[in-house]
Design a protein around this motif. Structure first.
Motif, PDB file in Angstrom:
ATOM      1  N   GLY A  24      59.308  53.214   3.523  1.00 62.09           N
ATOM      2  CA  GLY A  24      60.282  53.530   2.497  1.00 62.09           C
ATOM      3  C   GLY A  24      61.582  52.765   2.647  1.00 62.09           C
ATOM      4  O   GLY A  24      62.474  52.878   1.826  1.00 62.09           O
ATOM      5  N   GLN A  25      61.679  51.959   3.704  1.00 61.07           N
ATOM      6  CA  GLN A  25      62.881  51.179   3.972  1.00 61.07           C
ATOM      7  C   GLN A  25      62.626  49.678   3.855  1.00 61.07           C
ATOM      8  O   GLN A  25      63.482  48.874   4.213  1.00 61.07           O
ATOM      9  N   GLY A  26      61.426  49.308   3.428  1.00 60.78           N
ATOM     10  CA  GLY A  26      61.096  47.901   3.255  1.00 60.78           C
ATOM     11  C   GLY A  26      60.176  47.325   4.304  1.00 60.78           C
ATOM     12  O   GLY A  26      59.855  46.144   4.284  1.00 60.78           O
ATOM     13  N   SER A  27      59.720  48.137   5.237  1.00 61.66           N
ATOM     14  CA  SER A  27      58.814  47.674   6.281  1.00 61.66           C
ATOM     15  C   SER A  27      57.425  48.271   6.048  1.00 61.66           C
ATOM     16  O   SER A  27      57.293  49.452   5.740  1.00 61.66           O
ATOM     17  N   LEU A  28      56.410  47.426   6.188  1.00 64.55           N
ATOM     18  CA  LEU A  28      55.027  47.863   6.034  1.00 64.55           C
ATOM     19  C   LEU A  28      54.273  47.634   7.331  1.00 64.55           C
ATOM     20  O   LEU A  28      54.495  46.637   8.019  1.00 64.55           O
ATOM     21  N   ARG A  29      53.373  48.546   7.634  1.00 68.83           N
ATOM     22  CA  ARG A  29      52.480  48.414   8.791  1.00 68.83           C
ATOM     23  C   ARG A  29      51.056  48.515   8.288  1.00 68.83           C
ATOM     24  O   ARG A  29      50.717  49.470   7.592  1.00 68.83           O
ATOM     25  N   VAL A  30      50.232  47.537   8.637  1.00 70.20           N
ATOM     26  CA  VAL A  30      48.821  47.577   8.307  1.00 70.20           C
ATOM     27  C   VAL A  30      48.095  47.830   9.618  1.00 70.20           C
ATOM     28  O   VAL A  30      48.182  47.023  10.549  1.00 70.20           O
ATOM     29  N   GLU A  31      47.405  48.962   9.694  1.00 71.32           N
ATOM     30  CA  GLU A  31      46.716  49.320  10.932  1.00 71.32           C
ATOM     31  C   GLU A  31      45.223  49.488  10.666  1.00 71.32           C
ATOM     32  O   GLU A  31      44.823  50.190   9.746  1.00 71.32           O
ATOM     33  N   PHE A  32      44.442  48.816  11.484  1.00 71.13           N
ATOM     34  CA  PHE A  32      42.988  48.855  11.382  1.00 71.13           C
ATOM     35  C   PHE A  32      42.441  49.813  12.432  1.00 71.13           C
ATOM     36  O   PHE A  32      43.008  49.933  13.526  1.00 71.13           O
ATOM     37  N   ALA A  33      41.341  50.470  12.116  1.00 71.49           N
ATOM     38  CA  ALA A  33      40.677  51.335  13.092  1.00 71.49           C
ATOM     39  C   ALA A  33      40.231  50.498  14.284  1.00 71.49           C
ATOM     40  O   ALA A  33      40.328  50.925  15.431  1.00 71.49           O
ATOM     41  N   PHE A  54      44.098  35.484  11.028  1.00 73.65           N
ATOM     42  CA  PHE A  54      44.202  36.513  10.004  1.00 73.65           C
ATOM     43  C   PHE A  54      45.650  36.786   9.608  1.00 73.65           C
ATOM     44  O   PHE A  54      45.963  36.960   8.431  1.00 73.65           O
ATOM     45  N   ASP A  55      46.552  36.812  10.570  1.00 75.02           N
ATOM     46  CA  ASP A  55      47.964  37.058  10.266  1.00 75.02           C
ATOM     47  C   ASP A  55      48.540  35.950   9.394  1.00 75.02           C
ATOM     48  O   ASP A  55      49.297  36.215   8.455  1.00 75.02           O
ATOM     49  N   LEU A  64      55.131  36.372   2.653  1.00 81.04           N
ATOM     50  CA  LEU A  64      56.123  36.864   3.616  1.00 81.04           C
ATOM     51  C   LEU A  64      55.586  36.697   5.034  1.00 81.04           C
ATOM     52  O   LEU A  64      54.373  36.684   5.236  1.00 81.04           O
ATOM     53  N   PRO A  65      56.481  36.624   6.016  1.00 86.35           N
ATOM     54  CA  PRO A  65      56.015  36.571   7.402  1.00 86.35           C
ATOM     55  C   PRO A  65      55.290  37.863   7.798  1.00 86.35           C
ATOM     56  O   PRO A  65      55.641  38.949   7.345  1.00 86.35           O
ATOM     57  N   VAL A  66      54.277  37.695   8.647  1.00 87.55           N
ATOM     58  CA  VAL A  66      53.510  38.828   9.167  1.00 87.55           C
ATOM     59  C   VAL A  66      53.524  38.737  10.687  1.00 87.55           C
ATOM     60  O   VAL A  66      53.200  37.698  11.249  1.00 87.55           O
ATOM     61  N   PHE A  74      49.508  45.007  12.185  1.00 90.99           N
ATOM     62  CA  PHE A  74      50.237  43.918  11.550  1.00 90.99           C
ATOM     63  C   PHE A  74      51.464  44.515  10.871  1.00 90.99           C
ATOM     64  O   PHE A  74      51.359  45.554  10.212  1.00 90.99           O
ATOM     65  N   VAL A  75      52.623  43.864  11.020  1.00 95.65           N
ATOM     66  CA  VAL A  75      53.876  44.390  10.473  1.00 95.65           C
ATOM     67  C   VAL A  75      54.499  43.376   9.536  1.00 95.65           C
ATOM     68  O   VAL A  75      54.583  42.188   9.856  1.00 95.65           O
ATOM     69  N   ILE A  76      54.957  43.872   8.396  1.00 93.07           N
ATOM     70  CA  ILE A  76      55.656  43.051   7.420  1.00 93.07           C
ATOM     71  C   ILE A  76      57.035  43.662   7.229  1.00 93.07           C
ATOM     72  O   ILE A  76      57.161  44.827   6.839  1.00 93.07           O
ATOM     73  N   GLU A  77      58.073  42.902   7.535  1.00 96.32           N
ATOM     74  CA  GLU A  77      59.448  43.351   7.326  1.00 96.32           C
ATOM     75  C   GLU A  77      59.914  42.861   5.966  1.00 96.32           C
ATOM     76  O   GLU A  77      59.417  41.872   5.452  1.00 96.32           O
ATOM     77  N   ALA A  78      60.872  43.523   5.400  1.00 91.89           N
ATOM     78  CA  ALA A  78      61.498  43.107   4.138  1.00 91.89           C
ATOM     79  C   ALA A  78      60.481  42.908   3.015  1.00 91.89           C
ATOM     80  O   ALA A  78      60.480  41.881   2.331  1.00 91.89           O
TER      81      ALA A  78
END
Length: 105
Positions: A24-33, A54-55, A64-66, A74-78
């Motif tokens: 909710g602040q602009g950061s995303l996290r993609v997490e795989f099992a 993959f990144d 965007l950078p990953v 995997f984390v995506i800022e902004a």
């Protein structure tokens, strides 16, 4: 600013689908099992084989950078307004786009 949310992504790996956490602040996290996915050829599970970049592929797809934080995260800022949509499209189209690059049919 938006409300934090978790998005289940179905269609990437039926044995271990990823989830997307938006803080909710602009950061995303993609997490795989687990990563690489279950459909990765056995001989590449340790060294990632065709998934080693993959990144970088994800970065190109979303513009965007990953940051590849660990094997499954995997984390995506902004993130931008279209990032979630582009990310989901990348993940759902990945397997079909890479058929023949080591993936069993």
């Amino acid at each position: 600013m938006s409300t934090p949310r978790t998005i289940a992504i179905e269609g990437f790996d039926p044995e271990g689908e990823p989830q997307l956490d938006d803080d909710g602040q602009g950061s995303l996290r993609v997490e795989f099992a687990f990563f690489p996915p279950s459909w990765c050829p056995p001989e590449h599970r340790a060294d990632l084989g065709p998934f080693a970049s993959f990144d970088q592929e994800m970065s190109v797809a979303i513009g965007l950078p990953v940051a590849w934080e660990d094997r499954e995260l995997f984390v995506i800022e902004a993130a931008q307004p279209t990032t979630v949509e582009r990310l989901v499209a990348f993940l759902l189209g990945y397997r079909a786009a890479h058929r023949g690059a080591g993936e069993p049919t």
